[in-house]
Design a protein around this motif. Structure first.
Motif, PDB file in Angstrom:
ATOM      1  N   UNK A 124       0.837  -1.209   0.000  1.00 17.55           N
ATOM      2  CA  UNK A 124       0.000   0.000   0.000  1.00 17.55           C
ATOM      3  C   UNK A 124       0.870   1.256   0.000  1.00 17.55           C
ATOM      4  N   UNK A 125       1.915   1.264   0.810  1.00 14.64           N
ATOM      5  CA  UNK A 125       2.800   2.423   0.875  1.00 14.64           C
ATOM      6  C   UNK A 125       3.483   2.710  -0.451  1.00 14.64           C
ATOM      7  N   UNK A 126       4.020   1.676  -1.101  1.00 14.88           N
ATOM      8  CA  UNK A 126       4.682   1.880  -2.385  1.00 14.88           C
ATOM      9  C   UNK A 126       3.690   2.271  -3.476  1.00 14.88           C
ATOM     10  N   UNK A 127       2.484   1.764  -3.402  1.00 16.92           N
ATOM     11  CA  UNK A 127       1.461   2.152  -4.376  1.00 16.92           C
ATOM     12  C   UNK A 127       1.139   3.637  -4.232  1.00 16.92           C
ATOM     13  N   UNK A 128       0.944   4.086  -3.023  1.00 11.94           N
ATOM     14  CA  UNK A 128       0.649   5.499  -2.787  1.00 11.94           C
ATOM     15  C   UNK A 128       1.841   6.357  -3.224  1.00 11.94           C
ATOM     16  N   UNK A 129       3.039   5.934  -2.879  1.00 12.80           N
ATOM     17  CA  UNK A 129       4.235   6.681  -3.250  1.00 12.80           C
ATOM     18  C   UNK A 129       4.369   6.804  -4.769  1.00 12.80           C
ATOM     19  N   UNK A 130       4.158   5.713  -5.481  1.00  5.30           N
ATOM     20  CA  UNK A 130       4.295   5.773  -6.940  1.00  5.30           C
ATOM     21  C   UNK A 130       3.223   6.654  -7.567  1.00  5.30           C
ATOM     22  N   UNK A 131       2.017   6.627  -7.038  1.00 11.47           N
ATOM     23  CA  UNK A 131       0.959   7.515  -7.560  1.00 11.47           C
ATOM     24  C   UNK A 131       1.278   8.978  -7.289  1.00 11.47           C
ATOM     25  N   UNK A 132       1.797   9.267  -6.108  1.00 21.08           N
ATOM     26  CA  UNK A 132       2.173  10.643  -5.802  1.00 21.08           C
ATOM     27  C   UNK A 132       3.275  11.129  -6.739  1.00 21.08           C
ATOM     28  N   UNK A 133       4.253  10.283  -7.005  1.00 16.37           N
ATOM     29  CA  UNK A 133       5.330  10.657  -7.935  1.00 16.37           C
ATOM     30  C   UNK A 133       4.795  10.876  -9.334  1.00 16.37           C
ATOM     31  N   UNK A 134       3.894   9.984  -9.783  1.00 21.06           N
ATOM     32  CA  UNK A 134       3.303  10.136 -11.116  1.00 21.06           C
ATOM     33  C   UNK A 134       2.503  11.428 -11.219  1.00 21.06           C
ATOM     34  N   UNK A 135       1.705  11.719 -10.192  1.00 22.08           N
ATOM     35  CA  UNK A 135       0.919  12.954 -10.194  1.00 22.08           C
ATOM     36  C   UNK A 135       1.820  14.184 -10.197  1.00 22.08           C
ATOM     37  N   UNK A 136       2.905  14.137  -9.439  1.00 23.52           N
ATOM     38  CA  UNK A 136       3.842  15.258  -9.401  1.00 23.52           C
ATOM     39  C   UNK A 136       4.490  15.444 -10.767  1.00 23.52           C
ATOM     40  N   UNK A 137       4.905  14.350 -11.396  1.00 23.37           N
ATOM     41  CA  UNK A 137       5.520  14.441 -12.722  1.00 23.37           C
ATOM     42  C   UNK A 137       4.528  14.984 -13.741  1.00 23.37           C
ATOM     43  N   UNK A 138       3.282  14.563 -13.622  1.00 20.92           N
ATOM     44  CA  UNK A 138       2.240  15.035 -14.540  1.00 20.92           C
ATOM     45  C   UNK A 138       2.003  16.536 -14.361  1.00 20.92           C
ATOM     46  N   UNK A 139       1.969  16.997 -13.101  1.00 20.54           N
ATOM     47  CA  UNK A 139       1.790  18.432 -12.827  1.00 20.54           C
ATOM     48  C   UNK A 139       2.954  19.251 -13.359  1.00 20.54           C
ATOM     49  N   UNK A 140       4.171  18.736 -13.153  1.00 23.13           N
ATOM     50  CA  UNK A 140       5.357  19.456 -13.630  1.00 23.13           C
ATOM     51  C   UNK A 140       5.409  19.508 -15.154  1.00 23.13           C
ATOM     52  N   UNK A 141       4.891  18.475 -15.814  1.00 23.92           N
ATOM     53  CA  UNK A 141       4.893  18.437 -17.282  1.00 23.92           C
ATOM     54  C   UNK A 141       3.893  19.438 -17.868  1.00 23.92           C
ATOM     55  N   UNK A 142       2.819  19.706 -17.141  1.00 26.03           N
ATOM     56  CA  UNK A 142       1.805  20.630 -17.653  1.00 26.03           C
ATOM     57  C   UNK A 142       2.169  22.085 -17.374  1.00 26.03           C
ATOM     58  N   UNK A 143       3.108  22.340 -16.476  1.00 26.11           N
ATOM     59  CA  UNK A 143       3.474  23.746 -16.183  1.00 26.11           C
ATOM     60  C   UNK A 143       4.665  24.202 -16.959  1.00 26.11           C
TER      61      UNK A 143
END
Length: 143
Positions: A124-143
């Motif tokens: 569960x921890x690694x799943x949450x961590x990977x989703x947070x990283x993906x969301x952060x990368x997605x946000x950085x790509x759109x800005x």
């Protein structure tokens, strides 16, 4: 920072970190909440062990289950393996066998307990961590 070394002079970085730690203060309400939630977490872990014992069809040694659990927790704190791998399972299994469970039932219940209380939590921890990283990368790509 999560990757690499902190920027700056190591002495300054260490001093700032120690200053920040020494300035941290918890209010009484925060202490009560922390201790209460820790107690609930501990009770849930003991309940998980008892449920794992019941799931293999064995009788729970109610008068000894907390002592056995704490022996496992203590053993996991004093070894070199991450999360007490191997040591915790050995101590819990030995404690359950000493309290009257058949070795196969003791080992089965300990493996179920560790699967739920250790490996499932890591998953569960690694799943949450990977989703947070993906969301952060997605946000950085759109800005």
């Amino acid at each position: 920072r999560w990757t690499g070394r902190p920027v700056g002079d190591p002495e300054d970085v260490t001093r700032r970190a120690l200053d920040a730690l020494s300035a941290f203060r918890m209010h009484q309400r925060d202490w009560v909440q922390t201790v209460s939630l820790s107690f609930v977490n501990w009770l849930a872990s003991v309940a998980c062990l008892a449920t794992a014992i019941l799931s293999v069809g064995a009788n729970v040694p109610w008068t000894r289950v907390i002592l056995i659990y704490w022996a496992g927790v203590t053993a996991s704190s004093f070894n070199l393996t991450p999360g007490g791998l191997g040591v915790t399972e050995t101590v819990l299994t030995a404690g359950l066998v000493a309290s009257g469970l058949r070795p196969a039932d003791a080992l089965g219940s300990v493996l179920i307990f560790r699967l739920v209380s250790f490996w499932l939590v890591i998953l569960v921890g690694w799943t949450i961590y990977s989703r947070l990283r993906r969301n952060k990368a997605r946000r950085e790509a759109t800005t």
